[in-house]
Design a protein around this motif. Structure first.
Motif, PDB file in Angstrom:
ATOM      1  N   ALA A 152     -16.743  28.414  23.732  1.00 33.51           N
ATOM      2  CA  ALA A 152     -17.097  28.942  25.044  1.00 33.51           C
ATOM      3  C   ALA A 152     -16.442  27.999  26.233  1.00 33.51           C
ATOM      4  CB  ALA A 152     -18.355  29.419  25.493  1.00 33.51           C
ATOM      5  N   PHE A 153     -16.693  26.581  25.776  1.00 33.32           N
ATOM      6  CA  PHE A 153     -16.232  25.687  27.014  1.00 33.32           C
ATOM      7  C   PHE A 153     -14.584  25.304  26.744  1.00 33.32           C
ATOM      8  CE2 PHE A 153     -20.480  24.611  25.801  1.00 33.32           C
ATOM      9  CZ  PHE A 153     -21.295  24.834  27.138  1.00 33.32           C
ATOM     10  N   GLY A 154     -13.845  25.812  25.864  1.00 38.72           N
ATOM     11  CA  GLY A 154     -12.544  25.582  25.544  1.00 38.72           C
ATOM     12  C   GLY A 154     -12.155  24.692  24.644  1.00 38.72           C
ATOM     13  N   PHE A 155     -13.077  24.105  24.220  1.00 38.70           N
ATOM     14  CA  PHE A 155     -12.920  23.109  23.089  1.00 38.70           C
ATOM     15  C   PHE A 155     -12.293  23.625  21.907  1.00 38.70           C
ATOM     16  CE2 PHE A 155     -16.355  20.918  25.445  1.00 38.70           C
ATOM     17  CZ  PHE A 155     -15.309  19.663  26.119  1.00 38.70           C
ATOM     18  N   LYS A 156     -11.216  23.090  21.467  1.00 39.06           N
ATOM     19  CA  LYS A 156     -10.541  23.578  20.036  1.00 39.06           C
ATOM     20  C   LYS A 156     -11.083  22.852  18.900  1.00 39.06           C
ATOM     21  CE  LYS A 156      -6.776  25.419  22.378  1.00 39.06           C
ATOM     22  NZ  LYS A 156      -5.968  25.028  23.538  1.00 39.06           N
ATOM     23  N   LYS A 157     -11.106  23.400  17.696  1.00 35.60           N
ATOM     24  CA  LYS A 157     -11.591  22.928  16.412  1.00 35.60           C
ATOM     25  C   LYS A 157     -10.863  23.669  15.447  1.00 35.60           C
ATOM     26  CE  LYS A 157     -15.995  22.264  14.333  1.00 35.60           C
ATOM     27  NZ  LYS A 157     -17.439  22.345  14.225  1.00 35.60           N
ATOM     28  N   GLY A 158     -10.692  22.830  14.268  1.00 28.71           N
ATOM     29  CA  GLY A 158     -10.087  23.597  12.956  1.00 28.71           C
ATOM     30  C   GLY A 158     -11.141  23.259  11.988  1.00 28.71           C
ATOM     31  N   ILE A 159     -11.302  24.627  11.564  1.00 30.81           N
ATOM     32  CA  ILE A 159     -12.134  24.833  10.254  1.00 30.81           C
ATOM     33  C   ILE A 159     -11.520  25.241   9.150  1.00 30.81           C
ATOM     34  CG2 ILE A 159     -14.222  26.466   9.711  1.00 30.81           C
ATOM     35  CD1 ILE A 159     -14.845  26.750  12.753  1.00 30.81           C
ATOM     36  N   THR A 160     -11.992  24.765   8.100  1.00 32.07           N
ATOM     37  CA  THR A 160     -11.201  24.884   6.678  1.00 32.07           C
ATOM     38  C   THR A 160     -11.835  26.216   6.168  1.00 32.07           C
ATOM     39  OG1 THR A 160     -12.861  23.621   5.744  1.00 32.07           O
ATOM     40  CG2 THR A 160     -10.972  22.415   6.495  1.00 32.07           C
ATOM     41  N   ASN A 161     -11.003  26.534   5.296  1.00 26.85           N
ATOM     42  CA  ASN A 161     -11.386  27.994   4.405  1.00 26.85           C
ATOM     43  C   ASN A 161     -12.622  27.521   3.572  1.00 26.85           C
ATOM     44  OD1 ASN A 161      -9.236  29.336   5.535  1.00 26.85           O
ATOM     45  ND2 ASN A 161      -7.899  28.952   3.938  1.00 26.85           N
ATOM     46  N   ALA A 162     -12.801  26.511   3.173  1.00 28.24           N
ATOM     47  CA  ALA A 162     -14.055  26.141   2.430  1.00 28.24           C
ATOM     48  C   ALA A 162     -15.183  26.421   3.457  1.00 28.24           C
ATOM     49  CB  ALA A 162     -14.118  24.765   1.887  1.00 28.24           C
ATOM     50  N   GLU A 163     -15.336  25.769   4.582  1.00 31.55           N
ATOM     51  CA  GLU A 163     -16.507  25.976   5.461  1.00 31.55           C
ATOM     52  C   GLU A 163     -16.645  27.340   5.861  1.00 31.55           C
ATOM     53  OE1 GLU A 163     -16.586  22.167   8.043  1.00 31.55           O
ATOM     54  OE2 GLU A 163     -14.625  23.130   8.395  1.00 31.55           O
ATOM     55  N   LEU A 164     -15.589  28.124   5.836  1.00 33.55           N
ATOM     56  CA  LEU A 164     -15.604  29.446   6.083  1.00 33.55           C
ATOM     57  C   LEU A 164     -16.397  30.228   5.237  1.00 33.55           C
ATOM     58  CD1 LEU A 164     -12.285  30.423   7.851  1.00 33.55           C
ATOM     59  CD2 LEU A 164     -14.380  30.141   8.875  1.00 33.55           C
ATOM     60  N   ALA A 165     -16.155  29.869   3.977  1.00 28.83           N
ATOM     61  CA  ALA A 165     -16.611  30.594   2.640  1.00 28.83           C
ATOM     62  C   ALA A 165     -18.158  30.107   2.619  1.00 28.83           C
ATOM     63  CB  ALA A 165     -16.059  30.040   1.419  1.00 28.83           C
ATOM     64  N   GLN A 166     -18.575  28.659   3.028  1.00 33.65           N
ATOM     65  CA  GLN A 166     -20.025  28.418   2.924  1.00 33.65           C
ATOM     66  C   GLN A 166     -20.691  28.970   3.912  1.00 33.65           C
ATOM     67  OE1 GLN A 166     -19.587  24.060   3.549  1.00 33.65           O
ATOM     68  NE2 GLN A 166     -19.462  23.832   1.443  1.00 33.65           N
ATOM     69  N   ASN A 167     -20.166  29.485   5.105  1.00 37.96           N
ATOM     70  CA  ASN A 167     -20.871  30.171   6.266  1.00 37.96           C
ATOM     71  C   ASN A 167     -20.917  31.733   6.114  1.00 37.96           C
ATOM     72  OD1 ASN A 167     -21.918  28.041   8.060  1.00 37.96           O
ATOM     73  ND2 ASN A 167     -19.721  27.532   8.154  1.00 37.96           N
ATOM     74  N   GLY A 168     -20.339  32.112   4.999  1.00 40.97           N
ATOM     75  CA  GLY A 168     -20.177  33.521   4.846  1.00 40.97           C
ATOM     76  C   GLY A 168     -19.294  34.563   5.614  1.00 40.97           C
ATOM     77  N   VAL A 169     -18.396  33.812   6.313  1.00 40.50           N
ATOM     78  CA  VAL A 169     -17.418  34.426   7.145  1.00 40.50           C
ATOM     79  C   VAL A 169     -16.240  35.161   6.237  1.00 40.50           C
ATOM     80  CG1 VAL A 169     -15.570  34.242   9.100  1.00 40.50           C
ATOM     81  CG2 VAL A 169     -17.954  32.960   9.208  1.00 40.50           C
ATOM     82  N   VAL A 170     -15.834  34.188   5.318  1.00 38.76           N
ATOM     83  CA  VAL A 170     -14.760  34.617   4.171  1.00 38.76           C
ATOM     84  C   VAL A 170     -15.332  35.070   2.979  1.00 38.76           C
ATOM     85  CG1 VAL A 170     -12.508  34.124   3.484  1.00 38.76           C
ATOM     86  CG2 VAL A 170     -13.009  33.689   5.730  1.00 38.76           C
ATOM     87  N   THR A 171     -15.038  36.182   2.336  1.00 36.96           N
ATOM     88  CA  THR A 171     -15.739  36.077   0.928  1.00 36.96           C
ATOM     89  C   THR A 171     -14.695  36.207  -0.187  1.00 36.96           C
ATOM     90  OG1 THR A 171     -15.539  38.660   1.227  1.00 36.96           O
ATOM     91  CG2 THR A 171     -17.588  37.637   1.913  1.00 36.96           C
ATOM     92  N   GLN A 172     -13.486  36.371   0.127  1.00 32.90           N
ATOM     93  CA  GLN A 172     -12.522  36.268  -1.159  1.00 32.90           C
ATOM     94  C   GLN A 172     -11.722  35.143  -0.863  1.00 32.90           C
ATOM     95  OE1 GLN A 172     -10.296  39.967  -0.538  1.00 32.90           O
ATOM     96  NE2 GLN A 172     -12.010  41.343  -1.398  1.00 32.90           N
ATOM     97  N   LEU A 173     -11.774  34.309  -1.864  1.00 33.71           N
ATOM     98  CA  LEU A 173     -11.045  33.086  -2.094  1.00 33.71           C
ATOM     99  C   LEU A 173      -9.857  33.353  -3.078  1.00 33.71           C
ATOM    100  CD1 LEU A 173     -13.667  30.408  -1.824  1.00 33.71           C
ATOM    101  CD2 LEU A 173     -12.154  31.222   0.084  1.00 33.71           C
ATOM    102  N   MET A 174      -8.968  32.730  -3.051  1.00 28.65           N
ATOM    103  CA  MET A 174      -7.789  32.749  -3.943  1.00 28.65           C
ATOM    104  C   MET A 174      -7.856  31.970  -5.106  1.00 28.65           C
ATOM    105  SD  MET A 174      -3.932  32.659  -2.295  1.00 28.65           S
ATOM    106  CE  MET A 174      -3.194  34.240  -1.951  1.00 28.65           C
ATOM    107  N   VAL A 175      -7.933  32.469  -6.420  1.00 29.11           N
ATOM    108  CA  VAL A 175      -8.058  31.628  -7.558  1.00 29.11           C
ATOM    109  C   VAL A 175      -6.963  30.912  -8.214  1.00 29.11           C
ATOM    110  CG1 VAL A 175      -8.765  31.940  -9.965  1.00 29.11           C
ATOM    111  CG2 VAL A 175      -9.821  33.560  -8.180  1.00 29.11           C
ATOM    112  N   GLY A 176      -7.178  29.535  -8.029  1.00 25.53           N
ATOM    113  CA  GLY A 176      -5.978  28.738  -8.624  1.00 25.53           C
ATOM    114  C   GLY A 176      -5.524  29.012  -9.995  1.00 25.53           C
ATOM    115  N   THR A 177      -4.201  29.211 -10.345  1.00 29.79           N
ATOM    116  CA  THR A 177      -3.728  29.444 -11.512  1.00 29.79           C
ATOM    117  C   THR A 177      -3.463  28.140 -12.186  1.00 29.79           C
ATOM    118  OG1 THR A 177      -1.471  29.541 -10.737  1.00 29.79           O
ATOM    119  CG2 THR A 177      -2.777  31.733 -10.946  1.00 29.79           C
ATOM    120  N   PRO A 178      -3.846  27.858 -13.525  1.00 31.58           N
ATOM    121  CA  PRO A 178      -3.363  26.643 -13.948  1.00 31.58           C
ATOM    122  C   PRO A 178      -1.924  26.294 -14.421  1.00 31.58           C
ATOM    123  CG  PRO A 178      -4.497  28.025 -15.731  1.00 31.58           C
ATOM    124  CD  PRO A 178      -4.356  28.694 -14.129  1.00 31.58           C
TER     125      PRO A 178
END
Length: 74
Positions: A48-74
Protein backbone atom coordinates in the motif's frame (compact mmCIF):
# COMPACT_ATOMS: atom_id res chain seq x y z
CA UNK A 1 10.50 -23.62 -8.83
CA UNK A 2 7.94 -23.12 -11.56
CA UNK A 3 4.17 -23.04 -11.12
CA UNK A 4 1.29 -23.73 -13.49
CA UNK A 5 -0.87 -20.89 -12.18
CA UNK A 6 -0.36 -17.30 -13.30
CA UNK A 7 -1.65 -14.34 -11.29
CA UNK A 8 -2.94 -11.43 -13.36
CA UNK A 9 -1.54 -7.93 -12.76
CA UNK A 10 -3.77 -5.95 -10.42
CA UNK A 11 -4.77 -8.98 -8.33
CA UNK A 12 -4.54 -8.49 -4.56
CA UNK A 13 -2.97 -11.24 -2.43
CA UNK A 14 -2.24 -11.65 1.28
CA UNK A 15 1.23 -12.80 2.38
CA UNK A 16 2.30 -13.68 5.93
CA UNK A 17 5.42 -11.69 6.94
CA UNK A 18 7.44 -11.62 10.16
CA UNK A 19 7.69 -8.21 11.86
CA UNK A 20 8.76 -6.80 15.23
CA UNK A 21 6.57 -4.70 17.49
CA UNK A 22 7.73 -1.81 19.70
CA UNK A 23 8.78 -4.22 22.49
CA UNK A 24 11.05 -6.18 20.17
CA UNK A 25 8.82 -9.25 20.01
CA UNK A 26 8.51 -11.03 16.70
CA UNK A 27 5.02 -11.27 15.27
CA UNK A 28 3.49 -12.80 12.16
CA UNK A 29 1.30 -10.42 10.23
CA UNK A 30 -0.64 -10.74 6.99
CA UNK A 31 0.01 -7.91 4.56
CA UNK A 32 -1.92 -7.06 1.43
CA UNK A 33 0.05 -6.82 -1.82
CA UNK A 34 -0.92 -5.93 -5.41
CA UNK A 35 0.56 -8.04 -8.21
CA UNK A 36 2.62 -6.08 -10.74
CA UNK A 37 4.00 -8.92 -12.89
CA UNK A 38 4.38 -12.71 -12.66
CA UNK A 39 7.79 -13.90 -13.87
CA UNK A 40 8.60 -17.63 -14.32
CA UNK A 41 10.25 -18.07 -10.88
CA UNK A 42 8.93 -15.15 -8.82
CA UNK A 43 6.19 -12.57 -8.48
CA UNK A 44 6.76 -8.82 -8.37
CA UNK A 45 4.33 -7.17 -5.91
CA UNK A 46 3.72 -3.75 -4.38
CA UNK A 47 2.28 -2.90 -0.96
CA UNK A 48 0.00 0.00 0.00
CA UNK A 49 2.96 2.35 0.53
CA UNK A 50 4.40 1.67 -2.93
CA UNK A 51 7.32 -0.52 -1.85
CA UNK A 52 8.08 -3.25 -4.38
CA UNK A 53 9.09 -6.76 -3.36
CA UNK A 54 9.86 -10.03 -5.15
CA UNK A 55 8.14 -13.15 -3.78
CA UNK A 56 9.25 -16.57 -5.00
CA UNK A 57 6.84 -19.27 -6.13
CA UNK A 58 7.89 -21.40 -3.13
CA UNK A 59 6.74 -18.64 -0.76
CA UNK A 60 3.46 -18.38 -2.64
CA UNK A 61 2.92 -22.13 -2.19
CA UNK A 62 3.74 -21.89 1.54
CA UNK A 63 1.17 -19.11 2.00
CA UNK A 64 -1.47 -21.01 0.04
CA UNK A 65 -1.77 -18.48 -2.79
CA UNK A 66 -0.64 -20.93 -5.50
CA UNK A 67 -1.57 -24.60 -5.33
CA UNK A 68 -0.29 -26.13 -8.58
CA UNK A 69 3.49 -26.37 -8.87
CA UNK A 70 5.25 -27.88 -11.88
CA UNK A 71 6.83 -31.25 -11.27
CA UNK A 72 10.44 -31.43 -12.42
CA UNK A 73 11.25 -34.20 -14.88
CA UNK A 74 14.45 -36.20 -14.28
Amino acid sequence: MLCNERLCPGTFIYICVKTEDENGKRRKKQEKYRVIKHYPHYLLVENAFGFKKGITNAELAQNGVVTQLMVGTP
